[in-house]
Scaffold this motif. Structure first.
Motif: not given
Ligand code: ADP
Length: 645
Positions: A6, A9, A12, A16, A156-158
Motif C-alpha cells: 500500500q 497516506t 496517496k 490522487e 492508485e492504492e498499491t
C-alpha cells in the motif's frame, strides 16, 4: 512472487492529485525524471571516486526512448540504482520536505484553483510522472545489490515489487502514457521534437549526456536489402537499426572558460535566453567558491523592458541547481530596485526540490542575493568611473529605480547607493553625483542646495535664487517625484546638509544684515501684522525675506513638508491632505515694500486686497493655482484702474 504493498497516506493524496491534475504544465515530469537520473549518476560518480572496488564508468548517460506502438516512454540511467528497501522507501512514501510542504499548502488551498499554481512552484519528483502515465514500471538495481527489482504501479492504492534480472546498476523508468482526451494530447510525448525541445528547455545543462534513441529511417536501398534478407532466410528477428542523438549541450555558458568566450557569445546567449532583440548594456559573470558556491551570469539590458513599470512585470533571476533548471523568476535573488536586471544563478548548494516557502527563507539564497546585489552595484560604480557616457545612458533608463532603492525601507540601502545617483544642476552641463557636487562647492558654502523644478531655466527665474546667485552656489535640480523624499532620507552627504532653496531659513546673510532685518521687523511690525491678519487663513507667517535681493515676494515652506512633497503626496490615492506650511516672504529692499507702506499709511483698509494679490502671485510662481482666479483678476483690474487715475 510479486509483493503488493500500500502507498502511505500522504503519498496517496499526492498521487490522487497528480492523476486528476488539470495542471497544464504536465511536461515538467520529464525534468523531474531526468534530474533524478542525473542525481543517481552523481552519486555513482562520487562513490566511484571514494571507493576503490567500484567499477569506474566513463559512459555515464541518460537514455530516452519511445515506443510508438505500445505508447511508452522510457528514461534510463546508469547511476547508483535502488535496493529493495530504497525502492519501497523512496517511491512508496513521500519523505522529502518539499513534497510535505507541498501537501500542507494543498490542504490550505483545498478545493481552490490555486492547486494549479502550487504544482508549478514545487518540484514534485517522481510522482509527477503520473500526470502523464497510467502505469509506471521502474526497473532498478542498486550498485550494492546482486538482485534487480521491478516496481509497478498505476498510482492508485498499491504498488507491486518483483524480482528481476538486471545486468547493470541503474534505473529504467517506463511510462505507459495515458490515452489522449479532449483536454490533453499525451501522445505528444512520443514525438521526437517534443522531447528534444523539452530537454533543451528544462535540462539543457545537465552534466551528463541525455540521449534520444532514434529509429533510423532506412533508405530505399537498405529497405530492399532488408526485404531480401527476410525472403532469404527464416533467421531470427532483424535487429532494429538504431542511433542515439545527444540532446543537451551539457556545459552551460556560465561554466565555460571565460577566456574562450567573447562578449558577443554572452550577448547572443542573453538575446536568446531573455528574448531581447538588442544586445545588453553589459554583463557580469560572478564565480564564488567558499561557504556558498555559485555562479551568476547577470545582464543589464540596454533598454528597459516595455512593462518594467507595470504591475505585471515580474523581477527575478533564473535559478539552477547544479545545472538543473529550477525556476524562471526567483524574485528573492534581486532587490526591487534592481528589478531590471536579467540573468541566472547556478548553485550546487541548493536542493532541486526545495519548496517556494523554504526557498524564501533559505540562508543560502539570501547570501547569494546579497552578493549579487553588491556585485551589480560595484559594477555600476566601475562603469560610472570608467565610461561615464555609458553610465549616463544606463542612468537615463534605470536611474529612477536606483532612486527608489535609496528611499525604500527607510533608507536601508542609502549608503550603498547614494554614489550612483546623478542630478542636473544649475551650472553643470552634464549630470553630476553628490560627490562631484561637494568637490566643487565654494569655500564658504555650507550646504548642498537643491530645488524641485522642471529645468534650469525655471530655476534661474525663481525669486528664491536671488541670494544663491549672488554667492555663485550651484543647485541640484530635482525632477522626479521621489527626489525630495530621497534627499530627506539621505539627510546629509559627506557631513554636508542638504538645503532646499525655498524652504526654511537659507542662512546666507552676514551678521550685520541679519541684525538689520531684525530691527526692520520691529519697526515694520504694524504693517507685517496687518498683512498677516489679511492672510491668516492662508499662510503661517508673513516675514521680511533674507533670501530675496531683486524680487519682491516669494512663497516658501517651513522646514517640514515641502511644496513638492505636498504635490506628490496629494496625487497619491488615500492622500491625507498633507500640506506644507506656507510662509510669505517680502523683500524689504524692494520698491514694492515702500509702496505697501504707503498704502498702509494712507488707506489701511485696502491692505487686505494687496496682501491677497501678493499671495496669489507667489502661488502662481510656485506652480500652484490661485484659489479664486476671477476674484484675482477683478482685484488686479481695480488696482490698474486706480494706478491710472
Ligand atoms: P527527490 O528526487 O526530490 O528525492 P523523488 O520522488 O523524485 O524525490 O525521488 C525520491 C527518491 O527516489 C530519490 O531521492 C532517490 O533516492 C530515489 N530515486 C528516484 N529516481 C531515481 C533514480 N533514477 N535512480 C536512483 N534513485 C532514484
Amino acid at each position: 512472487m510479486a509483493k503488493v504493498m500500500q502507498f502511505k497516506t500522504e503519498s496517496k493524496r499526492l498521487l490522487e492529485l497528480m492523476i486528476n491534475s488539470i495542471y497544464s504544465n504536465k511536461e515538467i515530469f520529464l525534468r523531474e525524471l531526468i534530474s533524478n537520473a542525473s542525481d543517481a549518476i552523481d552519486k555513482y560518480h562520487y562513490l566511484s571516486l571514494t571507493e576503490d572496488k567500484l567499477p569506474k564508468k566513463n559512459d555515464y548517460e541518460i537514455l530516452i526512448s519511445m515506443d510508438k506502438e505500445n505508447k511508452t516512454l522510457t528514461i534510463k540511467d546508469n547511476g547508483i540504482g535502488m535496493t529493495y528497501d530504497e525502492l519501497v522507501n523512496s517511491l512508496g512514501t513521500i519523505a522529502k520536505s518539499g513534497s510535505l510542504e507541498f501537501m500542507e499548502k494543498l490542504k490550505e488551498a483545498n478545493q481552490n484553483t490555486n492547486e494549479i499554481d502550487i504544482i508549478g512552484q514545487f518540484g514534485v519528483g517522481f510522482y509527477s510522472a503520473f500526470m502523464v502515465a497510467k502505469k509506471i514500471e521502474v526497473r532498478t538495481r542498486s550498485l550494492y545489490a546482486d538482485q534487480g527489482y521491478l516496481f509497478t504501479s498505476t498510482g492508485e492504492e498499491t504498488f507491486e515489487i518483483d524480482e528481476i534480472n538486471k545486468e547493470d546498476s541503474g534505473t529504467e523508468i517506463t511510462l505507459y502514457l495515458r490515452d489522449n482526451n479532449e483536454e490533453y494530447e499525451y501522445d505528444r510525448f512520443l514525438d521526437e521534437w517534443t522531447i528534444k525541445s523539452l530537454v533543451k528547455q528544462y535540462s539543457d545543462y545537465v552534466r551528463y549526456p541525455i540521449k534520444l534513441l532514434k529509429e533510423k529511417e532506412e533508405t530505399e536501398e537498405e529497405q530492399k536489402e532488408t526485404e531480401e534478407k527476410k525472403d532469404q532466410s527464416e533467421t531470427k528477428d532483424q535487429e532494429p537499426i538504431v542511433e542515439y542523438e545527444t540532446l543537451n549541450s551539457m556545459t552551460p555558458i556560465w561554466k565555460r572558460n571565460k577566456n574562450e568566450l567573447e562578449d558577443k557569445d554572452y550577448n547572443e546567449f542573453y538575446k536568446q535566453k531573455f528574448y531581447d532583440g538588442s544586445d545588453p548594456l553589459m554583463h557580469v559573470l560572478v564565480n564564488v567558491e567558499g561557504k556558498v558556491n555559485y555562479t551568476a551570469l547577470l545582464y543589464i539590458p540596454s533598454q528597459p523592458p516595455y512593462n518594467l513599470y507595470s504591475e505585471k512585470y515580474e523581477k527575478g533571476l533564473q535559478l539552477y541547481c547544479k545545472g538543473v533548471f529550477i525556476m524562471d523568476k526567483c524574485k528573492e535573488l534581486l532587490p526591487d530596485y534592481l528589478r531590471f536586471v536579467k540573468g541566472l544563478v547556478d548553485s550546487s548548494d541548493l536542493n532541486l526540490n526545495i519548496s517556494r516557502e523554504l526557498l524564501q527563507k533559505s540562508k543560502i539564497l539570501k547570501d547569494i542575493a546579497d552578493n549579487v546585489e553588491k556585485k551589480i552595484v560595484s559594477k555600476l560604480e566601475g562603469l560610472m568611473k570608467n565610461d561615464f557616457e555609458k553610465y549616463l545612458s544606463f542612468y537615463k533608463n534605470f536611474g529612477l529605480n536606483l532612486k527608489f532603492g535609496v528611499y525604500d525601507d527607510f533608507g536601508a540601502k542609502k549608503d550603498l547607493l547614494k554614489d550612483l545617483i546623478l542630478y542636473n544642476t544649475v551650472y553643470e552641463e552634464q549630470m553630476i553625483s553628490f560627490k562631484q557636487y561637494v568637490e566643487k562647492m565654494k569655500e564658504d558654502q555650507k550646504y548642498i542646495y537643491y530645488v524641485s523644478a522642471k529645468n534650469k531655466e525655471a530655476v534661474m527665474a525663481m525669486p528664491q535664487m536671488d541670494v544663491i546667485k549672488k554667492h555663485g552656489y550651484d543647485v541640484l535640480i530635482l525632477t522626479d517625484d521621489v527626489d525630495e523624499f530621497l534627499i530627506r532620507i539621505l539627510d546629509k552627504y559627506d557631513d554636508k546638509e542638504f538645503k532646499s532653496i525655498n524652504q526654511g531659513d537659507l542662512d546666507l546673510l552676514d551678521d550685520e544684515s541679519k541684525e538689520k532685518i531684525k530691527e526692520l521687523n520691529e519697526e515694520k511690525k504694524p504693517l507685517l501684522d496687518a498683512l498677516k491678519e489679511a492672510l491668516k487663513d492662508e499662510v503661517q507667517d508673513v516675514i521680511l525675506s533674507k533670501r530675496l535681493t531683486d524680487s519682491a515676494v516669494c512663497l516658501v515652506s517651513s522646514d517640514g513638508v515641502s511644496f513638492e512633497m505636498e504635490k506628490v503626496l496629494s496625487s497619491m490615492p488615500n492622500s491625507q491632505g498633507v500640506k506644507a506650511e506656507r510662509v510669505l516672504e517680502i523683500n524689504p529692499n524692494h520698491a514694492l515694500f515702500n509702496a505697501l507702506e504707503k498704502v498702509y499709511l494712507n488707506d489701511p483698509t485696502s491692505i487686505a486686497d494687496y496682501a491677497n494679490l501678493l499671495y496669489s502671485q507667489a502661488l502662481i510662481m510656485e506652480g500652484f493655482s490661485v484659489k479664486d482666479p476671477v476674484e484675482f483678476s477683478n482685484k488686479m483690474c481695480e488696482l490698474m484702474i486706480k494706478a491710472a487715475k
